[in-house]
Design an enzyme around this catalytic site. Structure first.
Site, PDB file in Angstrom:
ATOM      1  CG  HIS A  23      -1.996  -1.047   1.133  1.00 30.51           C
ATOM      2  ND1 HIS A  23      -3.099  -1.055   1.969  1.00 30.51           N
ATOM      3  CD2 HIS A  23      -2.149  -2.131   0.324  1.00 30.51           C
ATOM      4  CE1 HIS A  23      -3.862  -2.086   1.672  1.00 30.51           C
ATOM      5  NE2 HIS A  23      -3.299  -2.761   0.688  1.00 30.51           N
TER       6      HIS A  23
ATOM      7  CB  SER B 186       1.665 -17.906  -0.129  1.00 30.34           C
ATOM      8  OG  SER B 186       2.112 -19.032   0.578  1.00 30.34           O
TER       9      SER B 186
ATOM     10  CB  THR C 272       0.318 -23.842   4.054  1.00 31.65           C
ATOM     11  OG1 THR C 272       0.342 -23.289   2.717  1.00 31.65           O
ATOM     12  CG2 THR C 272       0.033 -25.332   3.981  1.00 31.65           C
TER      13      THR C 272
END
EC number: 1.11.1.7
Length: 364
Positions: free
Chosen positions: A76, A205, A224
Site C-alpha cells: 500500500h 500465500s 498453509t
C-alpha cells in the site's frame, strides 16, 4: 534521489536475480560495533533494528499477524505511485517512500488501509528510536518478517531513502472488489505487467482477511498461511463450493473448503485470459514462485527511487527455513476439482494429499 520509474527497471531485475541467499550478516568486509560482518558500514544500524523487530514487533521471530500486516503496508505504501497523474500535471505519489507512516493522519483514512493503525504506530516508534527513514524501515521489516516464514525467498534490501515525503494521492491501491481490468490498469500505470501482478500475489500465500468478513476473522487465503508455498495458487483454482461464514462478506467468493477465504479479485485473476497461464505456472514449483516474487518485490521496493543511489544491505536479512513439502491438491479433492483456465498449457501434475477435506482454523 527520485527518478523516473522506467529508467531503473532493467537494473532492478538484474539486481534481484543476483541476490545472495546465505545467512544474514555474513561475508562482508566491515565489522559492526556489535561484531556482525556486513558489506557497508551504513548497514550496521540495521542489525540493531533487526533485533528490535524480531524481539518486539514479531514477538520472537514468529510468522503471524504482524507479518501479514507488513505485507499489506509495503504494498500500500509503494503502489501510491502514478506516472499517469504526474503526466497530467498532478502529484503522482512518491512510491516506496514511507508516506503511509509519515502521513498516517491522511493515508490511514483511505478505505484500503483499515486495521493498520496499531502496526503503523509500532513501526513509527521503531523508526524514530533507531533514526532510520520510514521508507527504508517498511522495506526492511518486510524482508525480516518474511524470513520468519518457512519457504520465503530472501528479499533484497536497499537503504538510503529520504524521510521526506508527501501524502499519497487517494484511490491508487487496487482492492479485492476491483475488476481484473481495473487492477491491471492501475498496476500497469505503476509499471507492472500482468505476469508481475500474479507474481506479487504470492504474498497471499501468507495472508488472511480481517476486514472483509468479520464473522470469520483472520480466515486464511490458503491452507498453509504460515508457509510461503504454492498452495495459494492451487487452492484458488479449486471449484468454490463452500460458504465459510454465515454469509458472504465484501468481495468474497465461495471457497473450496471450510475456513478458507477467497477474495473475488484472486478468483478472477486466476481465471482471466490475461493472467490465467501465469497463475497456473505458479502452482507446481515453490522455487519458481520464490524467484518471481523476489524479483517483483525488488522492482516495487524502488518505485520512485534510483536504485543506484541506494546502498545494498541485503546481507543483514536472515534466511528463512527451507520448505521441502511438495505442492499438493488438498485431501478430499482431485485434479477434477481444478478449474483449469489456461488453454495453451496442460495443468501440471500435482499429487493429491491423503485424508479428508481440510477445515481451517483462523490464522494466528
Amino acid at each position: 534521489m527520485k527518478l523516473s520509474l522506467f529508467s531503473t527497471f532493467a537494473a532492478v531485475i538484474i539486481g534481484a536475480l543476483a541476490l545472495p541467499q546465505g545467512p544474514g550478516g555474513g561475508g562482508g568486509s566491515v565489522t559492526c560495533p556489535g561484531g556482525q560482518s556486513t558489506s557497508n558500514s551504513q548497514c550496521c544500524v540495521w542489525f540493531d533494528v533487526l533485533d528490535d523487530l524480531q524481539t518486539n514487533f514479531y514477538q520472537g521471530s514468529k510468522c503471524e499477524s504482524p507479518v501479514r500486516k507488513i505485507l499489506r503496508i509495503v504494498f500500500h505504501d509503494a503502489i501510491g505511485f502514478s506516472p499517469a497523474l504526474t503526466a497530467a500535471g498532478q502529484f503522482g505519489g512518491g512510491g516506496a517512500d514511507g508516506s503511509i507512516i509519515a502521513h498516517s493522519n491522511i493515508e490511514l483514512a483511505f478505505p484500503a488501509n483499515g486495521g493498520l493503525t496499531d502496526t503503523i504506530e509500532a513501526l513509527r516508534a521503531v523508526g524514530i528510536n533507531h533514526g532510520v527513514s520510514f521508507g527504508d524501515l517498511i522495506q526492511f521489516a518486510t524482508a525480516v518478517g518474511m524470513s520468519n516464514c518457512p519457504g520465503s525467498p530472501r528479499l533484497e534490501f536497499l537503504t538510503g531513502r529520504s524521510n521526506s515525503s508527501q501524502p499519497s494521492p487517494p484511490s491508487l491501491i487496487p482492492g479485492p472488489g476491483n475488476t481484473v481490468t481495473a487492477i491491471l490498469d492501475r498496476m500497469g500505470d505503476a509499471g507492472f505487467s500482468p505476469d508481475e501482478v500474479v507474481d506479487l500475489l504470492a504474498a497471499h500465500s501468507l495472508a488472511s482477511q480481517e476486514g472483509l468478513n468479520s464473522a470469520i476473522f483472520r480466515s486464511p487465503l490458503d491452507s498453509t498461511p504460515q508457509v510461503f508455498d504454492t498452495q495459494f495458487y492451487i487452492e484458488t483454482l479449486l471449484k468454490g463450493t463452500t460458504q465459510p461464514g454465515p454469509s458472504l462478506g465484501f468481495a468474497e467468493e465461495l471457497s473450496p473448503f471450510p475456513g478458507e477465504f477467497r477474495m473475488r479479485s484472486d478468483a478472477l485473476l486466476a481465471r482471466d485470459s490475461r493472467t490465467a497461464c501465469r497463475w497456473q505456472s505458479m502452482t507446481s514449483s515453490n522455487e519458481v514462485m520464490g524467484q518471481r516474487y523476489r524479483a517483483a518485490m525488488a522492482k516495487m521496493s524502488v518505485l520512485g527511487f534510483d536504485r543506484n543511489a541506494l546502498t545494498d544491505c541485503s546481507d543483514v536479512i536472515p534466511s528463512a527455513v527451507s520448505n521441502n513439502a511438495a505442492p499438493v491438491i488438498p485431501g478430499g479433492l482431485t485434479v477434477d476439482d481444478i478449474e483449469v483456465s489456461c488453454p495453451s498449457e496442460p495443468f501440471p501434475e500435482i499429487a493429491t494429499a491423503s485424508g479428508p477435506l481440510p477445515s481451517l482454523a483462523p490464522a494466528p
